[in-house]
Design a protein around this motif. Structure first.
Motif, PDB file in Angstrom:
ATOM      1  N   MET A 153       0.887  -1.283  -0.072  1.00  0.00           N
ATOM      2  CA  MET A 153      -0.144   0.093   0.003  1.00  0.00           C
ATOM      3  C   MET A 153       0.889   1.311  -0.069  1.00  0.00           C
ATOM      4  N   ASP A 154       0.355   2.201  -0.459  1.00  0.00           N
ATOM      5  CA  ASP A 154       1.150   3.498  -0.764  1.00  0.00           C
ATOM      6  C   ASP A 154       1.124   4.195   0.570  1.00  0.00           C
ATOM      7  N   TRP A 155       2.249   4.637   1.047  1.00  0.00           N
ATOM      8  CA  TRP A 155       2.351   5.333   2.245  1.00  0.00           C
ATOM      9  C   TRP A 155       1.172   6.551   2.375  1.00  0.00           C
ATOM     10  N   LEU A 156       0.888   7.158   1.416  1.00  0.00           N
ATOM     11  CA  LEU A 156       0.001   8.100   1.314  1.00  0.00           C
ATOM     12  C   LEU A 156      -1.767   7.616   1.648  1.00  0.00           C
ATOM     13  N   ASP A 157      -1.755   6.216   1.214  1.00  0.00           N
ATOM     14  CA  ASP A 157      -3.185   5.685   1.392  1.00  0.00           C
ATOM     15  C   ASP A 157      -3.045   5.083   2.909  1.00  0.00           C
TER      16      ASP A 157
ATOM     17  N   ILE B 129      -2.860   6.695   5.372  1.00  0.00           N
ATOM     18  CA  ILE B 129      -3.314   7.867   6.076  1.00  0.00           C
ATOM     19  C   ILE B 129      -5.042   7.790   6.285  1.00  0.00           C
ATOM     20  N   LYS B 130      -5.480   8.082   7.333  1.00  0.00           N
ATOM     21  CA  LYS B 130      -7.180   8.308   7.248  1.00  0.00           C
ATOM     22  C   LYS B 130      -7.490   9.653   7.300  1.00  0.00           C
ATOM     23  N   TRP B 131      -7.567  10.001   5.917  1.00  0.00           N
ATOM     24  CA  TRP B 131      -8.052  11.309   5.645  1.00  0.00           C
ATOM     25  C   TRP B 131      -9.457  11.969   5.951  1.00  0.00           C
ATOM     26  N   ASP B 132      -9.526  13.030   6.517  1.00  0.00           N
ATOM     27  CA  ASP B 132     -10.843  13.212   6.997  1.00  0.00           C
ATOM     28  C   ASP B 132     -11.882  13.601   6.026  1.00  0.00           C
ATOM     29  N   ARG B 133     -13.057  13.741   6.271  1.00  0.00           N
ATOM     30  CA  ARG B 133     -14.241  13.767   5.440  1.00  0.00           C
ATOM     31  C   ARG B 133     -13.833  15.146   4.526  1.00  0.00           C
ATOM     32  N   ASP B 134     -12.973  16.081   4.706  1.00  0.00           N
ATOM     33  CA  ASP B 134     -12.553  17.080   3.926  1.00  0.00           C
ATOM     34  C   ASP B 134     -11.301  16.654   3.181  1.00  0.00           C
ATOM     35  N   GLY B 135     -10.860  15.416   3.428  1.00  0.00           N
ATOM     36  CA  GLY B 135      -9.451  15.045   2.595  1.00  0.00           C
ATOM     37  C   GLY B 135      -8.180  15.424   3.247  1.00  0.00           C
TER      38      GLY B 135
ATOM     39  N   MET C 269      -2.845  19.210   6.122  1.00  0.00           N
ATOM     40  CA  MET C 269      -2.378  18.885   4.811  1.00  0.00           C
ATOM     41  C   MET C 269      -3.357  17.868   4.140  1.00  0.00           C
ATOM     42  N   ASN C 270      -3.461  18.246   2.843  1.00  0.00           N
ATOM     43  CA  ASN C 270      -4.211  17.147   1.889  1.00  0.00           C
ATOM     44  C   ASN C 270      -3.207  16.204   1.410  1.00  0.00           C
ATOM     45  N   ARG C 271      -3.471  15.167   0.624  1.00  0.00           N
ATOM     46  CA  ARG C 271      -2.627  14.312  -0.031  1.00  0.00           C
ATOM     47  C   ARG C 271      -1.627  14.967  -0.849  1.00  0.00           C
ATOM     48  N   GLU C 272      -2.005  16.146  -1.730  1.00  0.00           N
ATOM     49  CA  GLU C 272      -1.006  16.425  -2.404  1.00  0.00           C
ATOM     50  C   GLU C 272      -0.020  17.498  -1.548  1.00  0.00           C
ATOM     51  N   ALA C 273      -0.504  17.946  -0.626  1.00  0.00           N
ATOM     52  CA  ALA C 273       0.368  19.030   0.263  1.00  0.00           C
ATOM     53  C   ALA C 273       1.508  18.010   0.995  1.00  0.00           C
TER      54      ALA C 273
ATOM     55  N   GLN D  97       9.913  25.957   6.641  1.00  0.00           N
ATOM     56  CA  GLN D  97      10.209  24.965   7.754  1.00  0.00           C
ATOM     57  C   GLN D  97      10.747  23.757   7.000  1.00  0.00           C
ATOM     58  N   LYS D  98      11.953  23.576   7.441  1.00  0.00           N
ATOM     59  CA  LYS D  98      12.772  22.366   7.004  1.00  0.00           C
ATOM     60  C   LYS D  98      12.183  21.172   7.574  1.00  0.00           C
ATOM     61  N   VAL D  99      11.967  20.063   7.081  1.00  0.00           N
ATOM     62  CA  VAL D  99      11.428  18.996   7.645  1.00  0.00           C
ATOM     63  C   VAL D  99      12.238  17.992   7.607  1.00  0.00           C
ATOM     64  N   HIS D 100      12.701  17.503   8.937  1.00  0.00           N
ATOM     65  CA  HIS D 100      13.807  16.296   9.209  1.00  0.00           C
ATOM     66  C   HIS D 100      12.958  15.035   9.410  1.00  0.00           C
ATOM     67  N   ALA D 101      11.890  14.857   9.985  1.00  0.00           N
ATOM     68  CA  ALA D 101      11.167  13.636  10.143  1.00  0.00           C
ATOM     69  C   ALA D 101       9.640  13.841  10.244  1.00  0.00           C
ATOM     70  N   MET D 102       8.967  12.970   9.951  1.00  0.00           N
ATOM     71  CA  MET D 102       7.521  12.854  10.039  1.00  0.00           C
ATOM     72  C   MET D 102       6.991  11.495  10.786  1.00  0.00           C
ATOM     73  N   ARG D 103       6.092  11.721  11.550  1.00  0.00           N
ATOM     74  CA  ARG D 103       5.632  10.556  12.358  1.00  0.00           C
ATOM     75  C   ARG D 103       4.247  10.948  12.165  1.00  0.00           C
ATOM     76  N   LEU D 104       3.591   9.707  12.301  1.00  0.00           N
ATOM     77  CA  LEU D 104       1.961   9.282  12.179  1.00  0.00           C
ATOM     78  C   LEU D 104       1.711   8.647  13.629  1.00  0.00           C
TER      79      LEU D 104
END
Lengths: 129, 129
Positions: free
Chosen positions: B1-5, B7-13, B33-37, B68-75
């Motif tokens: 599964m794609d890492w973007l998939d 994520i449980k996007w809310d009703r507004d995506g 963020m939305n998927r594209e962001a 904002q330089k992004v070093h890490a992302m956590r879910l």
């Protein structure tokens, strides 16, 4: 104006809340409060959230014993997000996550996938009897 | 599964995002963020949010220079909240808030009211020309 009226509640009457651990400054979890939950939190000095899945007030730790003592509450520039400074009680180190982990943010992005990078500190089956 | 998939996007995506400063561990801001962001953020290594007010992608710092330089992302455990570890560029100390403050969470609850407790580091008029 009442301090509760200063908050821009969303269309569901909720405000997002970030819980950050005093000392470590780890972000432990993210949840929501409604007006009553926030009023109770201020009264008690312990985090009371609104459970969207159960649609009721959720005094964090009511089942697990993992109470969050609230030291400070901050509101953001748009008055629509809260940041709590908490001590996570009931276990050392604190367990905020229902999976038995310190923080809910235990999955880290790397090379196109989410990887679990933090250990379970206590079996959830022994937390929720 | 794609890492973007994952994520449980809310009703507004959208997914809520907490930005935490590397080093200080201060919580700087909260946005969506939305998927594209999120895909753009991962590509660029810089935070790209979805502006709900402007209904468009918002490359944080595009006007202010406060990238904002992004070093890490956590879910999180429910896969519906992101936590970014960032360095707030463009000023020292970093300015994440449009009011010219370090963090958006500059109002503190005390005795039944919200009090502004953090200073403006730079006049917003000189940030947004």
């Amino acid at each position: 104006m009442d301090w509760l009226d200063s908050i821009k509640w969303d269309r569901d009457g909720l405000v997002p809340v970030i819980a950050q651990e005093r000392g470590s400054k780890d972000v432990l979890m993210f949840a929501f409060m409604n007006r009553e939950a926030l009023a109770r939190t201020a009264e008690l000095g312990e985090a009371v959230y609104w459970s969207r899945s159960r649609q009721r007030l959720w005094h964090k730790g009511e089942e697990s014993g993992h109470i969050q003592k609230v030291h400070a509450m901050r509101l953001d520039c748009d008055a629509d997000v809260l940041l709590l400074e908490v001590t996570q009680l009931g276990h050392e180190p604190g367990i905020a996550c229902h999976t038995g982990r310190h923080s809910c943010f235990f999955q880290r992005y790397e090379n196109g996938a989410w990887h679990t990078v933090d250990p379970v500190l206590k079996d959830p089956e022994s937390i929720y009897k």
